[in-house]
Design an enzyme around this catalytic site. Structure first.
Site, PDB file in Angstrom:
ATOM      1  CG  ASP A  13      -1.644   1.232   1.483  1.00  0.00           C
ATOM      2  OD1 ASP A  13      -2.373   1.660   0.569  1.00  0.00           O
ATOM      3  OD2 ASP A  13      -1.485   1.815   2.573  1.00  0.00           O
ATOM      4  CG  ASP A  15      -1.646   7.770   0.723  1.00  0.00           C
ATOM      5  OD1 ASP A  15      -0.562   8.279   0.412  1.00  0.00           O
ATOM      6  OD2 ASP A  15      -2.695   7.961   0.078  1.00  0.00           O
ATOM      7  CG  ASP A 175      -1.742   2.029   6.496  1.00  0.00           C
ATOM      8  OD1 ASP A 175      -2.353   2.971   7.042  1.00  0.00           O
ATOM      9  OD2 ASP A 175      -1.799   1.818   5.271  1.00  0.00           O
TER      10      ASP A 175
END
Length: 232
Positions: A13, A15, A175
């Site tokens: 991922d 961001d 995250d």
């Protein structure tokens, strides 16, 4: 770890995983709200809205501001957001610690590296270039490159096809619960990071195969020497 023995590629991922982008996103959202006479939300709050793409980010901001949003208002605010974010995306983003060194080691060990983000595609390449990590990625899939975004597994299926890997052979690292849900739905092993943007929830509640507090811990987790060991 036994779960990661078959790994032949790693995908990330963006961001909250590789990049702390909350400052730039918050500035763009706040300027879009201010343009319409609405209050600023601030970085701490905006960071809890990140992860589902720009349209959802805008919808959450309008909901917080007390505006009953319709398609026209969302589109108008999204246009303003895009305008301002184009000016803040690079200076409002920085790599999390040891990201670049870890990516370099993965690449040096011959692992293809992919990127899957819900961020609008036009912003992705300039950001990666400005941070000096664009060359590490074999395949980049942005939010506009698929019909449905994470947590749907479609972006992971697309990446698997481009890399020629089976699901069990690609580790996905993220995250947020969207990352873990997408990986699990696609059948990919996954690692959850504790430091990113996960709507105020502990990433462990999404039951990734492994939870890490530091990005560089990924290397020993998949059987590679740690950055510290390589310095000796």
């Amino acid at each position: 770890m036994v779960k990661f023995k078959a790994i032949r590629g790693v995908a990330f991922d963006l961001d909250g995983t590789l990049v702390d982008s909350a400052p730039g996103l918050a500035r763009a959202i706040d300027m879009a709200l201010a343009h319409q006479g609405l209050p600023a939300a601030g970085e701490a709050l905006v960071s809890t809205w990140i992860g589902n793409g720009a349209d959802v980010l805008v919808e959450r901001a309008l909901h917080w501001a007390g505006r009953e949003h319709n398609a026209q208002l969302v589109a108008q605010t999204r246009e303003l957001f895009d305008h301002y974010y184009a000016k803040t995306v690079e200076q409002g983003s920085q790599l999390f610690p040891q990201v670049k060194a870890t990516l370099a080691q993965l690449a040096a060990n011959g692992l293809p590296i992919g990127l899957i983000t819900n961020k609008p595609t036009p912003f992705v390449a300039p950001l990666l270039t400005s941070l000096g990590i664009s060359d590490y990625f074999s395949v980049i899939i942005g939010g506009d490159d698929v019909v449905v975004k994470k947590p749907h597994p479609a972006p992971l299926y697309l990446l698997l096809g481009k890399l020629g890997l089976h699901a069990r052979e690609m580790l996905f690292v993220g995250d947020s619960r969207n990352d873990i849900m997408a990986a699990q739905a696609a059948g990919c092993p996954c690692i959850g990071l504790t430091y990113g943007y996960n709507y105020g929830e502990a990433i462990a509640t999404s039951h990734p195969d492994c939870v890490l507090a530091h990005f560089a811990d990924l290397l020993p987790a998949i059987g590679l020497p740690s950055l510290k060991d390589q310095e000796v």
